[in-house]
Design a protein around this motif. Sequence first.
Motif, PDB file in Angstrom:
ATOM      1  N   ALA A 181       0.827  -1.198   0.000  1.00  0.00           N
ATOM      2  CA  ALA A 181       0.000   0.000   0.000  1.00  0.00           C
ATOM      3  C   ALA A 181       0.862   1.249   0.000  1.00  0.00           C
ATOM      4  N   THR A 182       1.933   1.229   0.794  1.00  0.00           N
ATOM      5  CA  THR A 182       2.837   2.377   0.849  1.00  0.00           C
ATOM      6  C   THR A 182       3.460   2.620  -0.500  1.00  0.00           C
ATOM      7  N   SER A 183       3.941   1.530  -1.149  1.00  0.00           N
ATOM      8  CA  SER A 183       4.563   1.667  -2.462  1.00  0.00           C
ATOM      9  C   SER A 183       3.575   2.234  -3.474  1.00  0.00           C
ATOM     10  N   ALA A 184       2.356   1.690  -3.432  1.00  0.00           N
ATOM     11  CA  ALA A 184       1.351   2.155  -4.382  1.00  0.00           C
ATOM     12  C   ALA A 184       1.036   3.617  -4.163  1.00  0.00           C
ATOM     13  N   THR A 185       1.005   4.054  -2.891  1.00  0.00           N
ATOM     14  CA  THR A 185       0.714   5.442  -2.583  1.00  0.00           C
ATOM     15  C   THR A 185       1.807   6.347  -3.110  1.00  0.00           C
ATOM     16  N   GLU A 186       3.097   5.857  -2.919  1.00  0.00           N
ATOM     17  CA  GLU A 186       4.214   6.680  -3.376  1.00  0.00           C
ATOM     18  C   GLU A 186       4.200   6.837  -4.881  1.00  0.00           C
ATOM     19  N   GLU A 187       3.807   5.755  -5.606  1.00  0.00           N
ATOM     20  CA  GLU A 187       3.867   5.808  -7.056  1.00  0.00           C
ATOM     21  C   GLU A 187       2.623   6.464  -7.656  1.00  0.00           C
ATOM     22  N   SER A 188       1.589   6.648  -6.840  1.00  0.00           N
ATOM     23  CA  SER A 188       0.366   7.223  -7.384  1.00  0.00           C
ATOM     24  C   SER A 188       0.495   8.727  -7.621  1.00  0.00           C
ATOM     25  N   ASP A 190      -1.602  11.780  -3.371  1.00  0.00           N
ATOM     26  CA  ASP A 190      -1.150  12.298  -2.088  1.00  0.00           C
ATOM     27  C   ASP A 190      -0.220  13.503  -2.263  1.00  0.00           C
ATOM     28  N   GLY A 191      -0.083  13.978  -3.465  1.00  0.00           N
ATOM     29  CA  GLY A 191       0.676  15.199  -3.706  1.00  0.00           C
ATOM     30  C   GLY A 191       2.162  15.046  -3.622  1.00  0.00           C
ATOM     31  N   ILE A 192       2.726  13.787  -3.687  1.00  0.00           N
ATOM     32  CA  ILE A 192       4.171  13.615  -3.583  1.00  0.00           C
ATOM     33  C   ILE A 192       4.861  14.032  -4.880  1.00  0.00           C
ATOM     34  N   ALA A 193       4.309  13.657  -6.032  1.00  0.00           N
ATOM     35  CA  ALA A 193       4.918  13.986  -7.318  1.00  0.00           C
ATOM     36  C   ALA A 193       3.854  14.482  -8.281  1.00  0.00           C
ATOM     37  N   GLY A 194       4.214  15.523  -9.015  1.00  0.00           N
ATOM     38  CA  GLY A 194       3.298  16.064 -10.016  1.00  0.00           C
ATOM     39  C   GLY A 194       3.442  15.324 -11.329  1.00  0.00           C
ATOM     40  N   PRO A 195       2.654  15.706 -12.333  1.00  0.00           N
ATOM     41  CA  PRO A 195       2.697  15.031 -13.638  1.00  0.00           C
ATOM     42  C   PRO A 195       4.075  15.046 -14.272  1.00  0.00           C
ATOM     43  N   ALA A 196       4.773  16.185 -14.238  1.00  0.00           N
ATOM     44  CA  ALA A 196       6.105  16.287 -14.850  1.00  0.00           C
ATOM     45  C   ALA A 196       7.098  15.364 -14.144  1.00  0.00           C
ATOM     46  N   ALA A 197       7.000  15.351 -12.814  1.00  0.00           N
ATOM     47  CA  ALA A 197       7.918  14.514 -12.048  1.00  0.00           C
ATOM     48  C   ALA A 197       7.641  13.028 -12.304  1.00  0.00           C
ATOM     49  N   ARG A 198       6.348  12.686 -12.420  1.00  0.00           N
ATOM     50  CA  ARG A 198       6.010  11.283 -12.680  1.00  0.00           C
ATOM     51  C   ARG A 198       6.522  10.847 -14.041  1.00  0.00           C
ATOM     52  N   LYS A 199       6.435  11.740 -15.033  1.00  0.00           N
ATOM     53  CA  LYS A 199       6.942  11.423 -16.364  1.00  0.00           C
ATOM     54  C   LYS A 199       8.450  11.214 -16.326  1.00  0.00           C
ATOM     55  N   ALA A 200       9.135  12.082 -15.574  1.00  0.00           N
ATOM     56  CA  ALA A 200      10.587  11.962 -15.453  1.00  0.00           C
ATOM     57  C   ALA A 200      10.973  10.669 -14.730  1.00  0.00           C
ATOM     58  N   LEU A 201      10.185  10.307 -13.718  1.00  0.00           N
ATOM     59  CA  LEU A 201      10.454   9.058 -12.998  1.00  0.00           C
ATOM     60  C   LEU A 201      10.354   7.861 -13.930  1.00  0.00           C
ATOM     61  N   ALA A 202       9.301   7.869 -14.785  1.00  0.00           N
ATOM     62  CA  ALA A 202       9.110   6.756 -15.714  1.00  0.00           C
ATOM     63  C   ALA A 202      10.249   6.664 -16.709  1.00  0.00           C
ATOM     64  N   GLU A 203      10.691   7.842 -17.233  1.00  0.00           N
ATOM     65  CA  GLU A 203      11.786   7.848 -18.207  1.00  0.00           C
ATOM     66  C   GLU A 203      13.096   7.384 -17.593  1.00  0.00           C
ATOM     67  N   GLY A 249      13.367   5.340 -15.078  1.00  0.00           N
ATOM     68  CA  GLY A 249      13.247   3.999 -14.516  1.00  0.00           C
ATOM     69  C   GLY A 249      13.363   3.973 -13.010  1.00  0.00           C
ATOM     70  N   LEU A 250      12.885   5.027 -12.370  1.00  0.00           N
ATOM     71  CA  LEU A 250      12.946   5.145 -10.918  1.00  0.00           C
ATOM     72  C   LEU A 250      11.549   5.105 -10.321  1.00  0.00           C
ATOM     73  N   SER A 251      11.468   4.762  -9.057  1.00  0.00           N
ATOM     74  CA  SER A 251      10.205   4.851  -8.328  1.00  0.00           C
ATOM     75  C   SER A 251      10.288   6.034  -7.377  1.00  0.00           C
ATOM     76  N   ALA A 252       9.137   6.478  -6.895  1.00  0.00           N
ATOM     77  CA  ALA A 252       9.100   7.631  -6.001  1.00  0.00           C
ATOM     78  C   ALA A 252       9.893   7.379  -4.728  1.00  0.00           C
ATOM     79  N   SER A 253       9.941   6.104  -4.289  1.00  0.00           N
ATOM     80  CA  SER A 253      10.664   5.798  -3.044  1.00  0.00           C
ATOM     81  C   SER A 253      12.172   5.953  -3.198  1.00  0.00           C
ATOM     82  N   GLN A 254      12.674   6.005  -4.443  1.00  0.00           N
ATOM     83  CA  GLN A 254      14.110   6.121  -4.683  1.00  0.00           C
ATOM     84  C   GLN A 254      14.578   7.570  -4.805  1.00  0.00           C
ATOM     85  N   VAL A 255      13.640   8.490  -4.742  1.00  0.00           N
ATOM     86  CA  VAL A 255      13.977   9.905  -4.940  1.00  0.00           C
ATOM     87  C   VAL A 255      13.586  10.699  -3.699  1.00  0.00           C
TER      88      VAL A 255
END
Length: 397
Positions: free
Chosen positions: A90-97, A101-114, A116-122
């Motif tokens: 659940a925690t992982s899913a929340t971080e990646e969503s 929960d306002g952790i990452a915006g659209p631009a940041a999520r796109k950069a994470l995908a490019e 190959g990182l997850s939110a928990s690694q940043v």
Amino acid sequence: MKAPTFPESVADGTVAAWHKQPGEACKRDEHIVDIETDKVVLEVVAPADGVIADIVKAEGDTVLSEEVLANFSAGASADAAPAAAPAAEATSATEESGDEDGIAGPAARKALAEAGLSASQVKGTGKGGRITKEDVEAAAKNKAAAPAPAAAAPAAMPALGADGRVEKRVPMTRLRATIAKRLVEAQQTAAMLTTYNEVNMGPVMELRSKYKDLFQKTHNGTKLGFMSFFVKAATEALKRYPAVNASIDGNDMVYHGYQDIGVAVSTNRGLMVPVLRNTEAMGLADIESNIMDFAVRGRDGKLGMEDMQGGTFTITNGGIFGSLMSTPILNPPQTAILGMHKIQERPMAVNGQVVIQPMMYLALSYDHRMIDGKEAVQFLVTIKELLEDPARLLLEI
């Protein structure tokens, strides 16, 4: 799940092997773990249908009587994930969503995908720990600069000795260490001596060949072997020479009014000596049936402590491995042990003629503190005479 209740003579045990791991489904009475003691390996079974929640005592750990080995969830199924797992997911899913929960915006999520990182690694540096595009770029650079993870280590290889040759070091099992200790003690504390003789196995072989099929049919499939003849011959000889059937307890000599003969059985865990009780009251079929049972249970690791306690005399058969001659070591506190060997055809002088006969060397090791040489020799000669004329076993003469 607890360790078994050990007898008074056993202080503790060692966890030898786990056959089930946490999360694996177990059936009631299914073999779960082996506990090795100084005398025997004990099996611990599942108390009910369920799952092992976690292991408390790992392989190699020492355990006491009734000590907890593992926590067991009765009725649980194998596909039930550990309790902590859903929370982690659940925690992982929340971080990646991200947006939720306002952790990452659209631009940041796109950069994470490019990257190959997850939110928990940043690590986020924005307001409220929010991850920015710059945080993702910095994490990606650090990842690229970091050394590549080591490849999976190959399977452990035997160590190289000082001269570069292969050596393998394996800890001695508890059972093997106890056997070694007792054998050394026997040699250090007893005045051990060995006397030898040879027996013509022709009469026993002829009798066995003549009646083995009828014997097997009559006694529900029990096969007629050589060991039963030796057990019966030894039993009769022990009656005639009670000192060979005795034991030493401190400064006392204990004479036993019964014959309990141990039969050495080789297993993959070491040498074990289960005991045939009251052989004076057993027939050949009873002896053969019990010996076969010992062999099967020894192979499967199911011999219990009660099977090996006591015993007034021991017989060991190195002949099944091809041994022509050996010196058996005493099994304390017993005062004698008989060694059987390979049946070998040899030229023998019979009534002035050279005759080829199937001969076996016999060895009797004995404690000279208890048994005089005269008794030892006469005991062995008695066994020889009984085997060379098996009718005397039936007539007890």
